[in-house]
Design a protein around this motif. Structure first.
Motif, short mmCIF file in Angstrom:
data_model
loop_
_atom_site.label_atom_id
_atom_site.label_comp_id
_atom_site.label_asym_id
_atom_site.label_seq_id
_atom_site.Cartn_x
_atom_site.Cartn_y
_atom_site.Cartn_z
N GLU A 310 -14.35 35.48 -23.64
CA GLU A 310 -14.29 34.09 -23.16
C GLU A 310 -15.68 33.63 -22.73
N ILE A 311 -16.02 32.40 -23.10
CA ILE A 311 -17.32 31.83 -22.77
C ILE A 311 -17.28 31.29 -21.34
N GLN A 312 -18.16 31.85 -20.48
CA GLN A 312 -18.24 31.37 -19.09
C GLN A 312 -19.21 30.20 -18.97
N ASP A 313 -20.28 30.24 -19.77
CA ASP A 313 -21.27 29.16 -19.73
C ASP A 313 -22.06 29.17 -21.04
N VAL A 314 -22.64 28.00 -21.38
CA VAL A 314 -23.41 27.84 -22.61
C VAL A 314 -24.80 27.33 -22.26
N THR A 315 -25.83 27.95 -22.86
CA THR A 315 -27.21 27.53 -22.61
C THR A 315 -27.56 26.35 -23.53
N ILE A 325 -20.00 25.43 -29.59
CA ILE A 325 -19.28 26.30 -28.66
C ILE A 325 -19.27 25.66 -27.27
N MET A 326 -18.12 25.73 -26.59
CA MET A 326 -17.98 25.11 -25.28
C MET A 326 -17.49 26.13 -24.25
N LYS A 327 -17.76 25.82 -23.00
CA LYS A 327 -17.28 26.65 -21.90
C LYS A 327 -15.76 26.74 -21.95
N GLY A 328 -15.23 27.97 -21.81
CA GLY A 328 -13.77 28.18 -21.85
C GLY A 328 -13.27 28.61 -23.21
N ASP A 329 -14.08 28.46 -24.26
CA ASP A 329 -13.68 28.91 -25.60
C ASP A 329 -13.50 30.43 -25.61
N ARG A 330 -12.56 30.88 -26.45
CA ARG A 330 -12.39 32.33 -26.65
C ARG A 330 -12.68 32.65 -28.12
N ILE A 331 -13.62 33.57 -28.32
CA ILE A 331 -13.99 33.96 -29.68
C ILE A 331 -13.02 35.03 -30.16
N GLU A 391 -33.73 35.23 -32.82
CA GLU A 391 -34.29 36.42 -33.45
C GLU A 391 -33.81 37.70 -32.77
N GLY A 392 -33.42 37.64 -31.52
CA GLY A 392 -32.89 38.80 -30.83
C GLY A 392 -31.39 38.90 -30.94
N ASP A 393 -30.79 38.18 -31.91
CA ASP A 393 -29.34 38.16 -32.15
C ASP A 393 -28.57 37.69 -30.91
N LYS A 394 -29.15 36.70 -30.22
CA LYS A 394 -28.48 36.14 -29.05
C LYS A 394 -27.91 34.77 -29.39
N MET A 395 -26.73 34.48 -28.83
CA MET A 395 -26.06 33.20 -29.06
C MET A 395 -26.47 32.14 -28.04
N GLY A 396 -26.87 32.59 -26.85
CA GLY A 396 -27.16 31.64 -25.78
C GLY A 396 -25.91 31.30 -25.00
N VAL A 397 -25.12 32.37 -24.66
CA VAL A 397 -23.90 32.16 -23.87
C VAL A 397 -23.82 33.20 -22.77
N LEU A 398 -23.06 32.89 -21.73
CA LEU A 398 -22.72 33.84 -20.68
C LEU A 398 -21.25 34.16 -20.82
N LEU A 399 -20.91 35.44 -21.01
CA LEU A 399 -19.53 35.84 -21.24
C LEU A 399 -18.84 36.18 -19.92
#
Length: 543
Positions: A310-315, A325-331, A391-399
């Motif tokens: 679950e996404i807690q926050d999005v950068t 992607i939005m806060k609260g989404d579940r991948i 490049e570091g395979d980061k999405m920019g989210v806090l899980l």
């Protein structure tokens, strides 16, 4: 460096506090039975000390008119001579040794009769002689101090062979206030008092914690998605999704204790999709898990709760935000590969990102994420969103990693009276668990697992947390109690062993034997200490 200082401060504070309590147990029982305690030190003081204080030095000067009432002229002379010199017999001997070592003339001191007679006079039991005081000082005749070597602490109890190895004192005739003059049962209580106080301290700390903050945890049977297991756990039969039920027939409920019980059990029963399955635990499984954790091969220490991704926050401005992607989404899937749990997501995204970059010959991977989104009205929909990773395979989210956001926790609050039996229960469980784990220390794997102050310091949190600090202090207090009661000369358990021998055979071991045993025991403990801390250094280089 900042983290190191925080951990080191917590370690030193915890050890100092536990040592004070342990030694105070010896001190209290010694004084209750009228045994003189010459020194009370936190940490050891070979050659010198950081701080020392003698109450009698000051109390004697200001209160001498009360103490000397009715004393003879010779006793008064001896008493004031002692104040003037302010030298104990031990200090006199140290001064002579230092002079001999430096090739200097030995200093002269008043005869023993003058320096010690009033000390003897004060401590002697009351008799028909009205000049002698009826009440002994409980604490004024002890030297209190802080040593510079943080390897423990000690009470120098008059008339016993201990860490000080004061054999000169033992050559003198036994005096009524000495340890050796007391009945065996009193000496036994004095020796076990330190261990007893450490265990009681652990109980009080645990009781205080549950009284102040209660208990909050997720029972295993409420974790609908089951548990995720490390590779070592999966090798012996655990499967991701298994829900632990019992360990050797004992129900598993409180997770903090359940993990230890599972490691030490012979058989663990799990719920696997409605079916009960028994998993046999190897005898040295605990060390296998420790090696796995230290090697960094697994992000999981044995087991953890399975939770959704679950996404807690999005950068803002990063790949996830640009992809929608939005806060609260579940991948729930990556490129059509299902990721029902957070652990699945972490494993799949790394693999899929590498495959995508290789296939498209790019430095950044673009993945198709399937997410579940719940609207404000409660409606759920499934979306397919392209997300380009950095490049570091980061999405920019806090899980979200807080388990209580997904499962209903069990919460228990305790009254002051109810907290005490819970503290006893927790202390007893910790002691039993520690004792079980110690039986494996003699094995090859156990010897490799031994650690010193570095290993102890590592268990403290990187940020100051009083609840965590007291939890660890309570556990260390239990460990200190158990280690000290081991029947090894140099430890309390060694003295207890010889006292039990004396009670059974009605004769004490010879003084020479006690001296040799004490030296051998202290030598063994010193080697063990060097080995344990050496293993900490070795692990640093291995890492």
């Amino acid at each position: 460096m900042h983290i190191f200082l925080i951990k080191a401060t917590q370690l030193i504070l915890a050890l100092a506090f536990l040592i004070v309590i342990h030694e105070f147990g010896h001190f209290l029982f010694a004084r209750i039975f009228g045994v003189r305690v010459d020194k009370f030190y936190i940490f050891f003081d070979p050659f010198t000390e950081i701080f020392k204080w003698r109450p009698k030095k000051y109390m004697g000067v200001f209160g001498s008119h009360k103490w000397l009432k009715g004393a003879s002229a010779e006793e008064r002379k001896a008493y004031y001579q002692r104040i003037k010199d302010n030298r104990t017999l031990d200090e006199q001997e140290e001064a002579r040794k230092k002079a001999r070592k430096n090739g200097e003339p030995e200093p002269e001191f008043p005869p023993v009769a003058l320096t010690e007679v009033w000390e003897d006079f004060k401590e002697s039991p009351a008799t028909d002689d009205a000049a002698k005081p009826k009440k002994q000082s409980f604490w004024k005749n002890t030297e209190y101090g802080i040593g510079w070597l943080p390897l423990g602490g000690y009470c120098k109890i008059s008339g016993m062979i201990d860490e000080s190895m004061d054999t000169n004192q033992m050559k003198q005739p036994a005096k009524p206030w000495e340890f050796r003059s007391k009945p065996a049962w009193q000496r036994l209580l004095i020796m076990i008092a330190g261990v007893l106080f450490n265990f009681l301290l652990a109980i009080l700390i645990y009781a205080g914690i549950v009284y102040a903050s209660g208990e909050k945890y997720i029972p295993f049977d409420r974790a609908e998605m089951g548990m995720a297991y490390s590779p070592a756990a999966q090798e012996i039969g655990f499967l991701n999704g298994d829900i632990p039920l019992t360990a050797d027939g004992e129900k598993l409920d409180y997770p903090a204790d359940a993990m230890i019980k599972m490691m030490q059990a012979k058989v663990v029963t799990v719920d696997r999709q409605g079916e009960h399955v028994d998993i046999r635990i190897p005898e040295k499984f605990m060390f296998t898990l420790q090696d796995e954790l230290e090697s960094g091969k697994s992000p999981i220490n044995f087991l953890t709760y399975n939770i959704p991704t679950e996404i807690q926050d999005v950068t803002p401005g990063e790949g996830a935000a640009r992809g929608g992607i939005m806060k609260g989404d579940r991948i729930v899937a990556i490129d059509s590969v299902r990721t029902p749990t957070l652990l699945d997501f972490q494993n799949v995204i790394t693999h899929q990102a590498a495959a995508n970059k290789e296939k498209n010959n790019t430095k950044q991977a673009t993945l198709q994420l399937t997410v579940e989104r719940t609207s404000a009205a409660g409606a759920s929909e499934e979306l397919h969103l392209p997300v380009t990773l950095s490049e570091g395979d980061k999405m920019g989210v806090l899980l979200q990693t807080d388990v209580t956001k997904f499962y209903t926790p069990e919460e228990k609050n305790y009254s002051l009276l109810a907290s005490i039996p819970r503290g006893v229960e927790m202390g007893t469980e910790k002691l039993t668990s520690y004792a079980k784990s110690m039986k494996l220390v003699a094995t090859k794997e156990g010897a490799k697992s031994i650690g010193g102050f570095g290993s102890i310091g590592a268990i403290f949190p990187e940020k100051w947390d009083w609840i965590a600090f007291w939890n660890i202090a309570a556990f260390l207090s239990v460990a200190l109690a158990f280690m000290n009661i081991l029947p090894i000369p140099g430890l309390d358990g060694g003295h207890v062993l010889f006292l039990i021998y004396e009670i059974i055979f009605r004769r004490a071991p010879s003084q020479k034997f006690m001296e040799v045993a004490q030296m051998c025991g202290m030598g063994f403990l010193l080697l063990l200490l060097l080995y344990a801390n050496g293993m900490d250094i070795v692990r640093l280089f291995i890492k």
